[in-house]
Scaffold this motif. Structure first.
Motif, PDB file in Angstrom:
ATOM      1  N   LEU A  38     -13.006   5.672  -2.054  1.00 14.26           N
ATOM      2  CA  LEU A  38     -11.851   5.520  -1.168  1.00 14.26           C
ATOM      3  C   LEU A  38     -10.545   5.497  -1.946  1.00 14.26           C
ATOM      4  CD1 LEU A  38     -13.135   2.964   1.491  1.00 14.26           C
ATOM      5  CD2 LEU A  38     -12.593   5.386   1.816  1.00 14.26           C
ATOM      6  N   LEU A  39     -10.549   4.833  -3.092  1.00 12.74           N
ATOM      7  CA  LEU A  39      -9.336   4.809  -3.908  1.00 12.74           C
ATOM      8  C   LEU A  39      -8.972   6.212  -4.371  1.00 12.74           C
ATOM      9  CD1 LEU A  39      -7.127   3.171  -5.317  1.00 12.74           C
ATOM     10  CD2 LEU A  39      -8.681   2.911  -7.245  1.00 12.74           C
ATOM     11  N   THR A  40      -9.972   6.993  -4.735  1.00 12.75           N
ATOM     12  CA  THR A  40      -9.720   8.358  -5.175  1.00 12.75           C
ATOM     13  C   THR A  40      -9.141   9.201  -4.038  1.00 12.75           C
ATOM     14  OG1 THR A  40     -11.533   8.211  -6.752  1.00 12.75           O
ATOM     15  CG2 THR A  40     -10.787  10.406  -6.166  1.00 12.75           C
ATOM     16  N   ILE A  41      -9.708   9.044  -2.863  1.00 18.50           N
ATOM     17  CA  ILE A  41      -9.252   9.839  -1.720  1.00 18.50           C
ATOM     18  C   ILE A  41      -7.864   9.402  -1.250  1.00 18.50           C
ATOM     19  CG2 ILE A  41      -9.722  10.336   0.717  1.00 18.50           C
ATOM     20  CD1 ILE A  41     -12.717  10.172  -0.038  1.00 18.50           C
ATOM     21  N   LEU A  42      -7.629   8.096  -1.251  1.00 11.83           N
ATOM     22  CA  LEU A  42      -6.391   7.567  -0.688  1.00 11.83           C
ATOM     23  C   LEU A  42      -5.252   7.432  -1.699  1.00 11.83           C
ATOM     24  CD1 LEU A  42      -7.878   4.810   1.621  1.00 11.83           C
ATOM     25  CD2 LEU A  42      -7.126   7.104   2.246  1.00 11.83           C
ATOM     26  N   ALA A  43      -5.503   7.693  -2.967  1.00 12.25           N
ATOM     27  CA  ALA A  43      -4.466   7.519  -3.991  1.00 12.25           C
ATOM     28  C   ALA A  43      -3.192   8.311  -3.695  1.00 12.25           C
ATOM     29  CB  ALA A  43      -5.020   7.868  -5.365  1.00 12.25           C
ATOM     30  N   PRO A  44      -3.270   9.579  -3.332  1.00 13.02           N
ATOM     31  CA  PRO A  44      -2.013  10.300  -3.053  1.00 13.02           C
ATOM     32  C   PRO A  44      -1.243   9.707  -1.873  1.00 13.02           C
ATOM     33  CG  PRO A  44      -3.828  11.841  -3.329  1.00 13.02           C
ATOM     34  CD  PRO A  44      -4.421  10.481  -3.283  1.00 13.02           C
ATOM     35  N   MET A  45      -1.961   9.273  -0.858  1.00  9.39           N
ATOM     36  CA  MET A  45      -1.292   8.691   0.304  1.00  9.39           C
ATOM     37  C   MET A  45      -0.642   7.347  -0.051  1.00  9.39           C
ATOM     38  SD  MET A  45      -2.788   7.901   4.090  1.00  9.39           S
ATOM     39  CE  MET A  45      -3.738   6.485   3.599  1.00  9.39           C
ATOM     40  N   ILE A  46      -1.334   6.542  -0.845  1.00  9.60           N
ATOM     41  CA  ILE A  46      -0.780   5.249  -1.261  1.00  9.60           C
ATOM     42  C   ILE A  46       0.498   5.461  -2.068  1.00  9.60           C
ATOM     43  CG2 ILE A  46      -1.197   3.228  -2.710  1.00  9.60           C
ATOM     44  CD1 ILE A  46      -4.186   3.486  -1.950  1.00  9.60           C
ATOM     45  N   ILE A  47       0.477   6.432  -2.958  1.00  8.63           N
ATOM     46  CA  ILE A  47       1.645   6.712  -3.800  1.00  8.63           C
ATOM     47  C   ILE A  47       2.820   7.188  -2.948  1.00  8.63           C
ATOM     48  CG2 ILE A  47       2.520   8.235  -5.616  1.00  8.63           C
ATOM     49  CD1 ILE A  47       0.706   5.927  -6.561  1.00  8.63           C
ATOM     50  N   SER A  48       2.551   8.071  -2.002  1.00 10.96           N
ATOM     51  CA  SER A  48       3.653   8.586  -1.179  1.00 10.96           C
ATOM     52  C   SER A  48       4.199   7.523  -0.225  1.00 10.96           C
ATOM     53  CB  SER A  48       3.211   9.819  -0.398  1.00 10.96           C
ATOM     54  OG  SER A  48       2.224   9.476   0.542  1.00 10.96           O
ATOM     55  N   MET A  49       3.329   6.640   0.268  1.00 10.14           N
ATOM     56  CA  MET A  49       3.794   5.589   1.190  1.00 10.14           C
ATOM     57  C   MET A  49       4.606   4.524   0.473  1.00 10.14           C
ATOM     58  SD  MET A  49       0.493   5.089   3.705  1.00 10.14           S
ATOM     59  CE  MET A  49       1.054   3.468   4.150  1.00 10.14           C
ATOM     60  N   THR A  50       4.216   4.186  -0.751  1.00  8.84           N
ATOM     61  CA  THR A  50       4.914   3.125  -1.480  1.00  8.84           C
ATOM     62  C   THR A  50       6.095   3.639  -2.289  1.00  8.84           C
ATOM     63  OG1 THR A  50       3.362   3.346  -3.321  1.00  8.84           O
ATOM     64  CG2 THR A  50       2.849   1.693  -1.647  1.00  8.84           C
ATOM     65  N   GLY A  51       6.146   4.944  -2.519  1.00  9.56           N
ATOM     66  CA  GLY A  51       7.253   5.502  -3.290  1.00  9.56           C
ATOM     67  C   GLY A  51       7.126   5.281  -4.782  1.00  9.56           C
ATOM     68  N   LEU A  52       5.930   4.998  -5.250  1.00  7.65           N
ATOM     69  CA  LEU A  52       5.708   4.797  -6.681  1.00  7.65           C
ATOM     70  C   LEU A  52       5.782   6.135  -7.412  1.00  7.65           C
ATOM     71  CD1 LEU A  52       2.704   2.315  -6.530  1.00  7.65           C
ATOM     72  CD2 LEU A  52       5.016   1.790  -7.284  1.00  7.65           C
ATOM     73  N   PRO A  53       6.074   6.099  -8.711  1.00  2.43           N
ATOM     74  CA  PRO A  53       6.065   7.345  -9.487  1.00  2.43           C
ATOM     75  C   PRO A  53       4.654   7.949  -9.542  1.00  2.43           C
ATOM     76  CG  PRO A  53       7.148   5.588 -10.703  1.00  2.43           C
ATOM     77  CD  PRO A  53       6.546   4.964  -9.493  1.00  2.43           C
ATOM     78  N   ALA A  54       4.587   9.231  -9.817  1.00  2.00           N
ATOM     79  CA  ALA A  54       3.307   9.948  -9.826  1.00  2.00           C
ATOM     80  C   ALA A  54       2.361   9.439 -10.911  1.00  2.00           C
ATOM     81  CB  ALA A  54       3.551  11.429 -10.010  1.00  2.00           C
ATOM     82  N   ARG A  55       2.875   8.816 -11.937  1.00  2.00           N
ATOM     83  CA  ARG A  55       1.998   8.319 -13.000  1.00  2.00           C
ATOM     84  C   ARG A  55       1.062   7.223 -12.490  1.00  2.00           C
ATOM     85  NH1 ARG A  55       6.589   5.214 -16.512  1.00  2.00           N
ATOM     86  NH2 ARG A  55       6.906   3.527 -15.031  1.00  2.00           N
ATOM     87  N   TYR A  56       1.456   6.504 -11.444  1.00  2.00           N
ATOM     88  CA  TYR A  56       0.580   5.485 -10.877  1.00  2.00           C
ATOM     89  C   TYR A  56      -0.610   6.116 -10.154  1.00  2.00           C
ATOM     90  CZ  TYR A  56       3.927   1.930 -12.102  1.00  2.00           C
ATOM     91  OH  TYR A  56       4.748   1.097 -12.804  1.00  2.00           O
ATOM     92  N   GLU A  57      -0.432   7.308  -9.637  1.00  2.00           N
ATOM     93  CA  GLU A  57      -1.564   8.014  -9.032  1.00  2.00           C
ATOM     94  C   GLU A  57      -2.635   8.282 -10.091  1.00  2.00           C
ATOM     95  OE1 GLU A  57      -2.538  12.023  -6.424  1.00  2.00           O
ATOM     96  OE2 GLU A  57      -0.465  11.564  -6.960  1.00  2.00           O
ATOM     97  N   PHE A  58      -2.189   8.690 -11.257  1.00  2.00           N
ATOM     98  CA  PHE A  58      -3.122   8.900 -12.361  1.00  2.00           C
ATOM     99  C   PHE A  58      -3.808   7.588 -12.742  1.00  2.00           C
ATOM    100  CE2 PHE A  58      -4.032   9.483 -16.948  1.00  2.00           C
ATOM    101  CZ  PHE A  58      -4.927  10.516 -16.834  1.00  2.00           C
TER     102      PHE A  58
END
Length: 86
Positions: A38-58
């Motif tokens: 679930l974390l793998t699938i939802l990581a892009p959505m979490i990053i876009s919703m929170t506005g975190l930099p892309a490095r946190y997705e990694f």
């Protein structure tokens, strides 16, 4: 069939090879695999919703990879123990 299961639970000495500790470990492994997926699938959505930099997705991907590796190692150890116990 439910009567048979109830009979097995009522007699603690007759468990037909069922090990509750091993079963709990298997459930823990399954839950870690589900959470990592679930974390793998939802990581892009979490990053876009929170506005975190892309490095946190990694970072989320690395955490899920670590969880998958942990689950694999623990599952192999559990399998080896079950094989050794007979």
């Amino acid at each position: 069939m439910s009567q048979k299961l109830a009979n097995n639970r009522s007699n603690p000495n007759d468990n037909n090879g069922f090990d509750p500790i091993r079963a709990r470990a298997g459930r823990n492994i399954a839950m870690v695999i589900v959470a990592a997926g679930l974390l793998t699938i939802l990581a892009p959505m979490i990053i876009s919703m929170t506005g975190l930099p892309a490095r946190y997705e990694f970072l989320f991907y690395l955490m899920s990879m670590a969880a998958f590796i942990w689950a694999l190692v623990v599952a192999v150890k559990l399998w080896q123990k079950a094989k050794q116990d007979g």
